[in-house]
Design an enzyme around this catalytic site. Sequence first.
Site: not given
Length: 249
Positions: A153, A157
Amino acid sequence: MSPRRLLQGQLAVITAGTAGIGLAIAERFIAEGATVVVTGTSAERADAAARHLGPQAHVVISDAADLEDRAIEEWLRDDRRAVDVLVVNAGRDIASTRIVDTTSGDFDTVADLNFRGGFFTLRTIIPLMSDGGRIVLVSSIAGHNGGPGHAVYNATKAAVRSLARTVTAELQDRRIRANAVSPGPTDTDGFDQFTGGSTEFRDRIIAQIPVGRVGRADEVAAVVTFLASEESSFVAGAEIVVDGGMSQV
């Protein structure tokens, strides 16, 4: 005479716009005069969002992680209006998992939506945008902070944040600006899932935020609206962090 609304008469596409931050962005864009096309993967949430947002909204069932899904492209081509604003908001995470325990399936679950899905959403929608359009990529402070257990994640991002610079450079001849917004902890269903409903965990997170609370989805939407409008006409390839100071201390 009432002041002109920031997005009067414009067409905006918001991925994952049926709940949370995406829904708050859609609400604010409509308040500023835009027609919005929002995507979602849940028919139930899509129906609820359509009723909530009203006649200025169109909800399309579409999954950015599925590269064979052409629903949003087909809707826009049928509509024949150029897209003025694109908000790439779709993203997800899995339960905390150390790198050494991450399977290829875990990796794909996150990366296929957060980065690959976002990248190919850009590839699909950019040719359908008006010259002078605006793109807002929703990243996260996780792209900076490197919290353990969320390596995929965090990295995806960071990649989303990076795209804002490349897109701006590539599209300068069309005057399309791209910027990133990186929220911190925000009071949404996704944040509740992250904390597991634990008040103690939530309080530990709040203790790290100088303003003393988690953010609201409408506060993120306000920053996205600024970047989506001509109020930010000289802001390009940038990132605005919306985290109550959490990443600054």
